[in-house]
Design an enzyme around this catalytic site. Structure first.
Site, PDB file in Angstrom:
ATOM      1  N   CYS A  31       0.928  -1.171   0.000  1.00  0.00           N
ATOM      2  CA  CYS A  31      -0.082  -0.164   0.105  1.00  0.00           C
ATOM      3  C   CYS A  31       0.840   1.303  -0.007  1.00  0.00           C
ATOM      4  O   CYS A  31       2.334   1.046   0.060  1.00  0.00           O
ATOM      5  CB  CYS A  31      -0.907  -0.054   1.310  1.00  0.00           C
ATOM      6  SG  CYS A  31      -1.651  -1.559   1.478  1.00  0.00           S
ATOM      7  N   ARG A  62       1.552   1.540  -6.188  1.00  0.00           N
ATOM      8  CA  ARG A  62       1.777   0.451  -4.785  1.00  0.00           C
ATOM      9  C   ARG A  62       0.357   0.070  -4.454  1.00  0.00           C
ATOM     10  O   ARG A  62       0.311  -1.040  -3.843  1.00  0.00           O
ATOM     11  CB  ARG A  62       2.237   1.296  -3.457  1.00  0.00           C
ATOM     12  CG  ARG A  62       3.490   2.310  -3.952  1.00  0.00           C
ATOM     13  CD  ARG A  62       4.005   2.755  -2.410  1.00  0.00           C
ATOM     14  NE  ARG A  62       4.321   1.695  -1.445  1.00  0.00           N
ATOM     15  CZ  ARG A  62       5.470   0.885  -1.377  1.00  0.00           C
ATOM     16  NH1 ARG A  62       6.209   0.784  -2.093  1.00  0.00           N
ATOM     17  NH2 ARG A  62       5.326   0.132  -0.259  1.00  0.00           N
ATOM     18  N   TRP A  74      -3.690  -1.762  -1.078  1.00  0.00           N
ATOM     19  CA  TRP A  74      -3.584  -3.112  -2.055  1.00  0.00           C
ATOM     20  C   TRP A  74      -3.986  -4.108  -1.025  1.00  0.00           C
ATOM     21  O   TRP A  74      -3.390  -4.290   0.096  1.00  0.00           O
ATOM     22  CB  TRP A  74      -2.286  -3.065  -2.306  1.00  0.00           C
ATOM     23  CG  TRP A  74      -2.243  -4.448  -3.264  1.00  0.00           C
ATOM     24  CD1 TRP A  74      -1.820  -5.587  -2.816  1.00  0.00           C
ATOM     25  CD2 TRP A  74      -2.620  -4.673  -4.459  1.00  0.00           C
ATOM     26  NE1 TRP A  74      -1.877  -6.722  -3.721  1.00  0.00           N
ATOM     27  CE2 TRP A  74      -2.476  -5.841  -4.659  1.00  0.00           C
ATOM     28  CE3 TRP A  74      -2.926  -3.798  -5.639  1.00  0.00           C
ATOM     29  CZ2 TRP A  74      -2.398  -6.688  -6.159  1.00  0.00           C
ATOM     30  CZ3 TRP A  74      -2.969  -4.182  -6.835  1.00  0.00           C
ATOM     31  CH2 TRP A  74      -3.129  -5.674  -7.357  1.00  0.00           C
ATOM     32  N   ASN A  96       0.835  -0.124   6.124  1.00  0.00           N
ATOM     33  CA  ASN A  96       1.266  -0.681   4.862  1.00  0.00           C
ATOM     34  C   ASN A  96       1.637  -2.372   5.339  1.00  0.00           C
ATOM     35  O   ASN A  96       2.914  -2.005   6.221  1.00  0.00           O
ATOM     36  CB  ASN A  96       1.859  -0.041   4.223  1.00  0.00           C
ATOM     37  CG  ASN A  96       2.612  -0.966   2.963  1.00  0.00           C
ATOM     38  OD1 ASN A  96       2.200  -1.962   2.615  1.00  0.00           O
ATOM     39  ND2 ASN A  96       3.965  -0.674   2.370  1.00  0.00           N
ATOM     40  N   GLY A  97       1.250  -3.432   5.229  1.00  0.00           N
ATOM     41  CA  GLY A  97       1.635  -4.821   5.495  1.00  0.00           C
ATOM     42  C   GLY A  97       0.688  -5.516   6.078  1.00  0.00           C
ATOM     43  O   GLY A  97      -0.676  -5.514   5.693  1.00  0.00           O
ATOM     44  N   GLU A 133       7.000 -21.184 -19.768  1.00  0.00           N
ATOM     45  CA  GLU A 133       6.843 -19.659 -19.324  1.00  0.00           C
ATOM     46  C   GLU A 133       8.042 -19.001 -19.949  1.00  0.00           C
ATOM     47  O   GLU A 133       8.010 -17.703 -20.028  1.00  0.00           O
ATOM     48  CB  GLU A 133       6.890 -20.093 -17.727  1.00  0.00           C
ATOM     49  CG  GLU A 133       6.923 -18.571 -16.922  1.00  0.00           C
ATOM     50  CD  GLU A 133       5.698 -17.498 -17.242  1.00  0.00           C
ATOM     51  OE1 GLU A 133       4.712 -18.159 -17.980  1.00  0.00           O
ATOM     52  OE2 GLU A 133       6.138 -16.459 -17.003  1.00  0.00           O
ATOM     53  N   LYS A 185       7.596 -15.549 -22.013  1.00  0.00           N
ATOM     54  CA  LYS A 185       8.185 -13.882 -21.482  1.00  0.00           C
ATOM     55  C   LYS A 185       8.956 -13.653 -22.715  1.00  0.00           C
ATOM     56  O   LYS A 185       8.858 -12.311 -22.957  1.00  0.00           O
ATOM     57  CB  LYS A 185       9.306 -14.472 -20.280  1.00  0.00           C
ATOM     58  CG  LYS A 185       8.604 -14.601 -19.000  1.00  0.00           C
ATOM     59  CD  LYS A 185       8.035 -13.648 -18.435  1.00  0.00           C
ATOM     60  CE  LYS A 185       6.481 -13.236 -18.373  1.00  0.00           C
ATOM     61  NZ  LYS A 185       5.540 -14.188 -18.306  1.00  0.00           N
ATOM     62  N   GLU A 218       6.713 -12.265 -25.538  1.00  0.00           N
ATOM     63  CA  GLU A 218       5.685 -11.378 -25.471  1.00  0.00           C
ATOM     64  C   GLU A 218       6.279  -9.836 -25.233  1.00  0.00           C
ATOM     65  O   GLU A 218       5.860  -8.840 -25.423  1.00  0.00           O
ATOM     66  CB  GLU A 218       4.557 -11.644 -24.110  1.00  0.00           C
ATOM     67  CG  GLU A 218       5.412 -11.619 -22.772  1.00  0.00           C
ATOM     68  CD  GLU A 218       4.213 -11.931 -21.743  1.00  0.00           C
ATOM     69  OE1 GLU A 218       3.151 -11.034 -21.714  1.00  0.00           O
ATOM     70  OE2 GLU A 218       4.524 -12.509 -20.501  1.00  0.00           O
ATOM     71  N   HIS A 267      11.073 -36.086 -31.420  1.00  0.00           N
ATOM     72  CA  HIS A 267       9.927 -36.276 -32.173  1.00  0.00           C
ATOM     73  C   HIS A 267       9.409 -35.275 -33.173  1.00  0.00           C
ATOM     74  O   HIS A 267       8.447 -34.829 -33.463  1.00  0.00           O
ATOM     75  CB  HIS A 267       8.712 -36.468 -31.145  1.00  0.00           C
ATOM     76  CG  HIS A 267       8.986 -37.560 -30.302  1.00  0.00           C
ATOM     77  ND1 HIS A 267       8.939 -39.114 -30.499  1.00  0.00           N
ATOM     78  CD2 HIS A 267       9.350 -37.422 -28.874  1.00  0.00           C
ATOM     79  CE1 HIS A 267       9.125 -39.649 -29.505  1.00  0.00           C
ATOM     80  NE2 HIS A 267       9.529 -38.890 -28.563  1.00  0.00           N
ATOM     81  N   LYS A 270      -2.548  -5.782 -19.461  1.00  0.00           N
ATOM     82  CA  LYS A 270      -2.251  -6.353 -18.242  1.00  0.00           C
ATOM     83  C   LYS A 270      -3.461  -7.397 -17.956  1.00  0.00           C
ATOM     84  O   LYS A 270      -3.163  -8.602 -17.202  1.00  0.00           O
ATOM     85  CB  LYS A 270      -2.252  -5.522 -17.183  1.00  0.00           C
ATOM     86  CG  LYS A 270      -1.758  -6.125 -15.908  1.00  0.00           C
ATOM     87  CD  LYS A 270      -0.124  -7.027 -15.971  1.00  0.00           C
ATOM     88  CE  LYS A 270       0.177  -7.511 -14.811  1.00  0.00           C
ATOM     89  NZ  LYS A 270       1.203  -8.590 -14.793  1.00  0.00           N
TER      90      LYS A 270
HETATM   91  C1  AGP Z   1       1.725 -13.335 -18.792  1.00  0.00           C
HETATM   92  O1  AGP Z   1       3.098 -12.638 -19.038  1.00  0.00           O
HETATM   93  C2  AGP Z   1       0.635 -12.551 -19.720  1.00  0.00           C
HETATM   94  N1  AGP Z   1       0.751 -11.143 -19.115  1.00  0.00           N
HETATM   95  C3  AGP Z   1      -0.478 -13.291 -19.541  1.00  0.00           C
HETATM   96  O2  AGP Z   1      -0.329 -14.347 -20.316  1.00  0.00           O
HETATM   97  C4  AGP Z   1      -1.188 -13.376 -18.162  1.00  0.00           C
HETATM   98  O3  AGP Z   1      -0.819 -14.185 -17.732  1.00  0.00           O
HETATM   99  C5  AGP Z   1      -2.712 -14.246 -18.778  1.00  0.00           C
HETATM  100  O4  AGP Z   1      -3.509 -12.990 -19.236  1.00  0.00           O
HETATM  101  C6  AGP Z   1      -3.449 -14.311 -17.510  1.00  0.00           C
HETATM  102  O5  AGP Z   1      -3.663 -13.290 -16.756  1.00  0.00           O
HETATM  103  P1  AGP Z   1      -4.297 -13.407 -15.222  1.00  0.00           P
HETATM  104  O6  AGP Z   1      -3.218 -14.173 -14.492  1.00  0.00           O
HETATM  105  O7  AGP Z   1      -4.535 -12.021 -14.698  1.00  0.00           O
HETATM  106  O8  AGP Z   1      -5.474 -14.375 -15.250  1.00  0.00           O
END
Ligand code: AGP
Length: 615
Positions: free
Chosen positions: A2, A27, A75, A101-102, A488, A492, A495, A511, A610
């Protein structure tokens, strides 16, 4: 995480606090509030929503003015975001007011004791318990506010950065910190307090950063004194003259939120297991699991629904749940699950994983599962989000706001929560010995330190990124627990650098994908000592014989892969089930540095958002 702001001095506090909260919104931004003393009355205005909502509400409600005040942007960790749970919180007498905050871990036991003494509570927050504990101490010990805060904090377990003032002594603010940041800005007969320097940088560059277990009373016309909370001993003042700008502060001095969030992972993991991983008592305590233990233990299977990085965390959990708790797990892309007319029964437990708690496909999958009678458990990072509210029960990750679109600390804190759940169920089912259970608890507690260790390879990883930043394709390979980490790592890179990358189970190379290998193809291979190490080494040899460029993610001190690979990046040794928490770190940094070198918009990559709240 927060944001807290406070002021005591000769200026009108309201604009200082409000602007300061706007600068701290990165934050936390699910509710905001302000408390001021106008010379006669203590006035508090607070609301769910952003600081702008607070500004609209507080200027309408009552033009609060005065030269002392505190403000908070939240938060949520305990209690959903709403007006009542917003900070500041009053004590029962209405004299004391606090922002925090905590996380207070032992707030339930403290609350029970205060209820017995006749205290009442309006909110679900741990913070309201703390302010009434301070009031109780002040009344019973007959001490001043500063002393009462000190005595009360010695009864508290958890993390805090707090600011408290008493309307009957409106010349001073008491502050204290343990585990959450708190800065004191020192002006000409005026003091500022804040989570970081951004709220007061334009007024003064002279700042003191409290250390853990320190407290201070900032008082008009007096010098500030710093004391140890434990024993009241005085601490030497160290006043810094700040040389940073606002943007640098919001990003914690890092160039991007993503890098800041990568480096926040040790604390984020610690905050996530705090109060849940009780090593000394050799127990795991998670209310959402305890209250639904029968559903978990009697489940035919666990179905995980998620998207993107959260789906990868779910895939890690498949290995953990089946390996440790012997519970069958299916991991489903929520977007597929919701439309393929899946077979779901009341004997199924669905775990929905989502950082934002707003992903449309995951939310739809949850509703489908519930309509078929399944019990749905949520793992979210945003308290009170749609998914958190839709699920039957859940456990929050305490990663704090994740601003960078590329998910990093959410991934490792999701795995932390899922590991805690799997260990708790394994213990309940007796599928893990008590010695093995303890070993996992001890090792999980050491993970934040081992993540710190893994982060030390940053400059080495940056050197590797510079060598391979112009590649057009990457392959990421892993086996067992590290197969999801390979996926993963590839996501990364894709994207944020826009380089095509694919993750594969290492054994799958023969394969088909091995046809892709040539000297233009960097192959990142996760080859830690645990698991199928020898088989991965032979996969590496297959790649090497075809002139592939190999970047090995290896256990510290590994020699075999080092001799075979073009470059290796070391991570500390840990239990096989916990390796994803470490092997993901170099992959996050590799993708970050390549994207920066390619001058990409790391925090807001093209075409992405996001939170994907649409289908
Ligand atoms: C991951 O780096 C991406 N930003 C994206 O794949 C994300 O993980 C996905 O949209 C799921 O989002 P969420 O965890 O908020 O549900």
């Amino acid at each position: 995480m927060c944001g807290i702001v406070g002021y005591v001095g000769h200026r009108d506090a309201y604009p200082i606090i409000l602007e300061g909260l706007k600068r701290l919104e990165y934050r936390g931004y699910d509710s905001a509030g302000i408390a001021m003393f106008d010379g006669t009355n203590l006035k508090v205005s607070k609301t769910k929503g952003k600081v702008l909502d607070l500004e609209n509400k507080s200027t309408q409600e009552n033009n609060i003015n005065g030269t002392i005040g505190i403000g908070h942007t939240r938060w949520a960790t305990h209690g959903v975001p709403n007006d009542v749970n917003s900070h500041p919180h009053y004590s029962n007498s209405g004299d004391l007011v606090i922002i925090h905050n905590g996380i207070i871990e032992n707030y339930e036991s403290l609350k029970k004791e205060l209820l017995k003494r006749g205290y009442t509570f309006n909110s679900d927050t741990d913070t309201e318990v703390l302010i009434n504990l301070i009031e109780d101490v002040k009344k019973n010990e007959g001490v001043k506010l500063g002393k009462a805060v000190q005595i009360a904090l010695n009864q508290v377990v958890g993390a805090y950065a707090i600011a408290v003032f008493d309307k009957n002594k409106p010349d001073e603010i008491v502050v204290a910190r343990l585990g959450s940041p708190l800065a004191i800005g020192i002006g000409e007969d005026e003091f500022f307090i804040a989570s970081d320097a951004s709220p007061f940088l334009e007024y003064t560059k002279n700042a003191i950063y409290l250390e853990d277990e320190e407290m201070a009373i900032v008082r008009r016309h007096k010098d500030v004194k710093i004391r140890k909370i434990k024993d009241d001993s005085l601490v030497d003042l160290y006043i810094q003259e700040l040389q940073i700008n606002l943007e640098q502060i919001e990003k914690g001095g890092y160039d991007h939120f993503m890098l800041k969030e990568i480096y926040e992972q040790p604390n984020a993991i610690k905050d996530t297991y705090r109060g849940r991983l009780l090593v000394n008592e050799a127990i795991i305590k998670m209310a959402g699991v305890e209250d639904n233990m029968k559903k978990f233990l009697n489940a035919d299977r666990i179905i995980v629904v998620a998207c993107g990085t959260s789906w990868h965390a779910g895939l890690v959990s498949e290995y953990i749940f089946e390996d440790l708790a012997r519970i069958p797990v299916e991991v489903e892309y929520a977007s597929e699950f919701r439309y393929r007319n899946p077979i779901i029964t009341e004997k199924d437990v669905v775990i929905a994983i989502s950082q934002s708690g707003e992903t449309a496909d995951t939310l739809a999958a949850i509703k489908l599962a519930k309509s078929k009678g399944a019990f749905v458990f949520g793992v979210c990072n945003v308290v009170g989000s749609s998914i958190a509210r839709e699920t039957d029960a859940g456990a929050y990750t305490h990663a704090g706001p994740e601003i960078g679109v590329a998910s990093t600390k959410a991934f490792t804190t999701q795995i932390t929560v899922l590991t805690l759940i799997a260990l708790r169920l394994a213990r309940a089912k007796g599928t893990i010995s008590s010695s093995d259970f303890r070993r996992h608890l001890l090792e999980l507690e050491m993970i934040p330190g081992k993540v710190e260790e893994a982060l030390k390879s940053d400059s080495h990883i940056k050197m590797i990124a510079d060598i391979y930043k112009d590649a057009k394709n990457f392959l990421y390979l892993g086996r067992g627990y590290n197969f999801p980490v390979a996926l993963e790592g590839a996501l990364k890179l894709k994207e944020i650098s826009y380089i095509h990358a694919e993750g594969y189970p290492a054994a799958e190379m023969k394969h088909g994908p091995i046809a892709l290998i040539d000297e233009q193809m960097p192959v990142v291979v996760i080859a830690t000592k645990k698991g199928h190490y020898d088989k991965v080494v032979s996969n590496i040899q297959e790649i090497k014989s075809r002139k592939g460029k190999i970047i090995g993610i290896v256990t510290q001190g590994d020699k075999s892969v080092k001799d075979l690979a073009d470059y290796v990046i070391e991570v500390p040794e840990t239990l096989e089930s916990l390796t994803p928490l470490l092997t993901t770190i170099p992959l996050q940094l590799l993708s970050y540095h390549i994207a920066v070198m390619l001058d990409k918009n790391v925090d807001q990559p093209r075409n992405l958002a996001k939170s994907v709240t649409v289908e």
